[in-house]
Design a protein around this motif. Sequence first.
Motif, mmCIF file in Angstrom:
data_model
loop_
_atom_site.group_PDB
_atom_site.id
_atom_site.type_symbol
_atom_site.label_atom_id
_atom_site.label_comp_id
_atom_site.label_asym_id
_atom_site.label_seq_id
_atom_site.Cartn_x
_atom_site.Cartn_y
_atom_site.Cartn_z
ATOM 1 N N ALA A 117 36.421 45.691 39.882
ATOM 2 C CA ALA A 117 37.472 46.562 39.339
ATOM 3 C C ALA A 117 38.627 46.590 40.322
ATOM 4 O O ALA A 117 38.439 46.327 41.515
ATOM 5 C CB ALA A 117 36.930 47.984 39.164
ATOM 6 N N PRO A 118 39.825 46.912 39.857
ATOM 7 C CA PRO A 118 40.941 46.998 40.796
ATOM 8 C C PRO A 118 40.773 48.171 41.767
ATOM 9 O O PRO A 118 40.157 49.179 41.419
ATOM 10 C CB PRO A 118 42.170 47.216 39.893
ATOM 11 N N GLY A 119 41.293 48.014 42.951
ATOM 12 C CA GLY A 119 41.348 49.109 43.922
ATOM 13 C C GLY A 119 42.752 49.711 43.925
ATOM 14 O O GLY A 119 43.561 49.425 43.031
ATOM 15 N N PRO A 137 45.431 41.794 40.078
ATOM 16 C CA PRO A 137 44.085 41.793 40.660
ATOM 17 C C PRO A 137 44.080 41.111 42.026
ATOM 18 O O PRO A 137 44.921 40.243 42.295
ATOM 19 C CB PRO A 137 43.267 40.970 39.655
ATOM 20 N N PHE A 138 43.160 41.512 42.861
ATOM 21 C CA PHE A 138 42.940 40.866 44.167
ATOM 22 C C PHE A 138 44.206 40.748 45.004
ATOM 23 O O PHE A 138 44.635 39.658 45.374
ATOM 24 C CB PHE A 138 42.276 39.489 43.996
ATOM 25 N N VAL A 139 44.816 41.876 45.274
ATOM 26 C CA VAL A 139 45.886 41.925 46.260
ATOM 27 C C VAL A 139 45.379 42.867 47.371
ATOM 28 O O VAL A 139 44.236 43.292 47.332
ATOM 29 C CB VAL A 139 47.221 42.400 45.625
ATOM 30 N N SER A 176 43.570 44.137 50.641
ATOM 31 C CA SER A 176 42.530 43.529 51.481
ATOM 32 C C SER A 176 41.633 42.590 50.657
ATOM 33 O O SER A 176 41.152 41.578 51.161
ATOM 34 C CB SER A 176 41.703 44.594 52.193
ATOM 35 N N ALA A 177 41.455 42.896 49.370
ATOM 36 C CA ALA A 177 40.690 41.977 48.511
ATOM 37 C C ALA A 177 41.435 40.652 48.367
ATOM 38 O O ALA A 177 40.814 39.599 48.206
ATOM 39 C CB ALA A 177 40.462 42.606 47.140
ATOM 40 N N GLY A 178 42.745 40.719 48.444
ATOM 41 C CA GLY A 178 43.561 39.501 48.372
ATOM 42 C C GLY A 178 43.351 38.619 49.589
ATOM 43 O O GLY A 178 43.328 37.391 49.478
ATOM 44 N N TYR A 215 27.890 37.339 46.638
ATOM 45 C CA TYR A 215 27.981 38.739 47.058
ATOM 46 C C TYR A 215 29.444 39.156 47.000
ATOM 47 O O TYR A 215 30.345 38.319 47.138
ATOM 48 C CB TYR A 215 27.474 38.898 48.496
ATOM 49 N N HIS A 216 29.680 40.431 46.792
ATOM 50 C CA HIS A 216 31.072 40.896 46.815
ATOM 51 C C HIS A 216 31.555 40.888 48.267
ATOM 52 O O HIS A 216 30.865 41.409 49.146
ATOM 53 C CB HIS A 216 31.179 42.308 46.230
ATOM 54 N N PRO A 217 32.722 40.285 48.515
ATOM 55 C CA PRO A 217 33.211 40.203 49.897
ATOM 56 C C PRO A 217 33.267 41.567 50.594
ATOM 57 O O PRO A 217 33.031 41.660 51.791
ATOM 58 C CB PRO A 217 34.625 39.628 49.752
HETATM 59 N N1 URA Z 1 40.170 44.011 43.907
HETATM 60 C C1 URA Z 1 39.908 43.460 42.717
HETATM 61 O O1 URA Z 1 40.821 43.143 41.954
HETATM 62 N N2 URA Z 1 38.619 43.294 42.381
HETATM 63 C C2 URA Z 1 37.607 43.624 43.178
HETATM 64 O O2 URA Z 1 36.456 43.424 42.801
HETATM 65 C C3 URA Z 1 37.915 44.206 44.423
HETATM 66 C C4 URA Z 1 39.201 44.392 44.747
#
Ligand code: URA
Length: 188
Positions: free
Chosen positions: A39-41, A50-52, A54-56, A160-162
């Motif tokens: 899910a987005p943070g 999505p994924f920007v 720290s997830a980015g 695994y989720h990073p």
């Molecule tokens: N951001 C995302 O978009 N997805 C994740 O799972 C974690 C951070």
Amino acid sequence: MIEDIYKRMNEEASKIFKERKVVFGEGNTGAEIMLIGEAPGGEEEKQGHPFVGSAGKNLNGFLEILELKREDIFLSNVVKIRPFKINEKTGRKVNRPPDKSEIDFFKPFLIEEIKEVSPKLIVTLGNTALRAVTDDKSALIGDFHGKVTETKQGKLFALYHPASIIYNVKLKDTYNSDLQILKGILKN
Ligand code: URA
């Protein structure tokens, strides 16, 4: 068209989740790899991608190892709104795992997205994405990671989720060796 799926999803989501910003998947809809997170943070919600944040950064490391560019893949999340709770001490929003109602709402749209992109390989990050793709609520990443599993949605490679490996050296090694396995699969 992915836009049609997102238009419908947005209309439905606005009825249930009201004011919440919806973060759509993005990238190459003809990609061979579709990466699915949880899910987005906060940063994703703020920027609408999505994924920007720290997830980015994690994503960039992932892409670098696999010698891929962001444009080479399609990126999405199971849940498209930011699951949060309020920290009682600070009064600030903090992320939490998505709950059942959020997952149940967004999962059918994810399945539609997967059909639309029709990737050769679905790569999931963490348990939430693994469970959505396998349609098995009790699937565990420990049993699925680092190998290809056939699912109704297509071939799945679970990671695994990073975020879960940051403080766990052993898991970090596992994650890195899984990435090498994935790299080998993509080269063939
Ligand atoms: N951001 C995302 O978009 N997805 C994740 O799972 C974690 C951070």
